[in-house]
Design a protein around this motif. Structure first.
Motif: not given
Length: 580
Positions: A481, A485, A534, A541
């Motif tokens: 995750m 990002m 998240p 997410i």
């Protein structure tokens, strides 16, 4: 973490866990040599995050169990003793604990109450299942310094959780959240006391109707048109499901007291942690309301209502004559939020009760339609981070800053609504009561809720939203995750769904009045907003997109088609990145 460390942690856990069922689970895994499962249970401690705990029930430090709950409560108690030293010294600190229908909720709630009692903090423990909003109400009503509700909200049956609240009735935020986390992580000794001793010493009190009745009275007092309900209650038929959770007690009582006819789905009325009739006990899921809608068709209900297991979320389905004689449409949280905002502001104006500086609060991933609805009534719309604790934070701020601004409504896209100030979390019970009144009001003017929604679309543009969730369980999940990002941060898209990205907002360090949060937002040329974050409570997410299409000459259907095309293209771009 290497294999020996995992095995050592498993053996240590067995010596500390007082619930034999959980310790036996781990012993069985050790005997079987199931290292894969042991690793998942012990590679980390279940994180006490900014909202508390949530995880799969079972033995292990990365699971929801008695030992983990006791440790969390010892940390919360320790923080409270330091944060309020005067009351600690005087022995006047108080806490209140509620719980829902999930497996082990009652055991976890009692264990928490006894930890507070052992630390010299008086604990009020509800005698049976109670909704999350009543816990928030109880904190303020009883003058408590903290509160806990044992719930995993709308998660599947294998989950449970633990939400921590502060003395204003809202979930903890900075600086208290980090202070509690630090105390939880530093716990080396858990203070304990028996229930008999806690009762004898006055550190434990079992509660029920002394809070139930004031809470129900408060909910009824927040309605605008009791005379209309009294005169026309028989004209609206309601089918309701608590989805095997906590809502039936209050929803049935409040609506029944108003004279409204409520038919509760019998198979889903009682609390049951197995949630045997639904895959996900979440009113956002159309399938969760299927049984209620079938009963609604049979009874010719004017509205089908549902609350999630802890009754903070609230959703409805309504008859849709355009789709057939017996068709029902499930409204989204954004749609119901817009309808409630419109009804609240309209009512305040009609009754001459609109405050001088009214404020509505919603989250940064909630539809932009609500801001337009608010503006049409002269109401300021304030954005906050995702999560109702941030809506409560805005409420607190305006009560203290002397600005004269008055909170009148709070909402978030995930079926969260707050129409009162006595509660500082989303409240499915009060939302149910107000929605019933709203349905009656528009019925009295010859309109359905869908009729009114279409009127709002014609005035404010047609708005449609998209939500995408991708789970990443296991030890590698957080890193995956973070990688997603990081990719969006280092190489933000220039185009999403074929539409140019004209701006990016990264909240990693905060922005304006918004605190720091792991959220990215992309602002598209046509006004569409795409957000990524998240989850703070689950290994997933989440992406949100909200877009508007001009109704114009083409009418509502053409606007719907345009919005759907945009969102489908955006969905494809996101799925290519996250691997859906």
């Amino acid at each position: 973490m290497d294999k020996n460390a995992i095995l050592d942690r498993a053996k240590e856990y067995i010596t500390k866990e007082t619930n034999p069922l959980f310790s036996a689970e781990v012993e069985k895994l050790l005997t079987a040599g199931d290292f894969t499962e042991l690793e998942d249970r012990f590679y980390r401690n279940l994180e006490f995050g900014t909202g508390g705990l949530r995880g799969v029930i079972g033995g292990g430090y990365n699971r929801m169990n008695t030992l983990v709950v006791k440790s969390a409560t010892q940390g919360l108690a320790g923080y409270l003793l330091k944060a309020v030293p005067g009351k600690a010294a005087a022995g006047t600190l108080k806490a209140v604990i509620a719980y829902d229908s999930r497996h082990y909720s009652a055991e976890f709630a009692e264990a928490s109450a006894l930890i507070f009692a052992a630390n010299g903090i008086k604990a009020y423990l509800f005698s049976s299942l109670r909704p999350t909003p009543e816990l928030s109400f109880a904190i303020r009503y009883l003058g408590c310094d903290t509160g806990i509700v044992v719930t995993a909200s709308h998660n599947p049956p294998q989950y449970n959780g633990y939400k921590a609240y502060w003395n204003d009735g809202s979930q903890v935020i900075p600086p208290h959240d980090q202070g509690i986390i630090d105390e939880v992580n530093a716990v080396t000794e858990i203070k304990e006391i028996s229930q008999d001793e806690a009762l004898r010493r006055g550190f434990l009190e079992i509660i029920d109707r002394e809070v139930d009745e004031p809470y129900q009275s408060m909910v009824k007092s927040r309605l605008f048109r009791p005379d209309l309900i009294k005169a026309k209650a028989g004209e609206v038929k309601i089918v309701y499901t608590p989805l095997h959770g906590t809502g039936a007690k209050h929803v049935e009582k409040v609506l029944g007291d108003l004279g409204l006819k409520v038919i509760t789905v019998p198979e889903q009325r009682e609390g049951n942690g197995d949630f045997p009739t639904v895959a996900f006990p979440n009113p956002e899921e159309a399938a969760a309301l299927d049984m209620a809608i079938q009963l609604g068709k049979k009874e010719k209900a004017d509205v089908v209502m549902a609350t999630d297991p802890d009754a903070d979320r609230f959703g409805i389905a309504v008859p849709d004559k355009d789709r057939g004689r017996k068709a029902y449409t499930l409204l989204t949280g954004n749609q119901l939020g817009a309808l409630l905002a419109d009804y609240i502001f309209l009512s305040l104006n009609e009754l001459g009760k609109m405050p001088a500086k009214p404020v509505m609060v919603n989250t940064i991933v909630t539809t932009g339609m609500q801001k337009r609805v608010a503006a049409s009534y002269g109401v300021e719309c304030i954005e906050c981070l995702t999560g109702f604790k941030w809506i409560a934070d805005v409420m607190r701020r305006y009560e203290q800053d002397g600005s004269g601004k008055t909170f009148v409504f709070g909402t978030e896209e995930s079926y969260g609504f707050l129409v009162e100030t006595e509660v500082r979390d989303k409240d499915g019970v009060s939302a149910a009561a107000l929605t019933a009144e709203m349905t009656l009001y528009w019925r009295s003017l010859g309109k359905s809720l869908l009729n009114r929604l279409d009127e709002l679309y014609r005035k404010n543009g047609y708005w449609q939203e998209l939500g995408i969730s991708k789970y990443f369980p296991g030890p590698e999940g957080p890193a995956i995750m973070k990688g997603i990002m990081d990719t969006y941060r280092s190489n933000p898209p220039a185009i999403l769904g074929g539409i140019k990205v004209t701006g990016v907002r990264d909240l990693a360090r905060g922005s304006g009045e918004l605190p720091a949060s792991d959220v990215l937002q992309f602002f598209l040329e046509d006004g569409t907003v795409v957000s990524a974050r998240p989850s703070g409570t689950e290994p997933k997410i989440k992406f949100y997109a909200t877009c508007c299409a001009d109704v114009g000459k083409g009418g509502l259907q053409a606007a719907r088609e345009e919005a759907a095309r945009k969102l489908e293209a955006i969905k494809g771009d996101i799925n290519r990145v996250i691997g859906n």
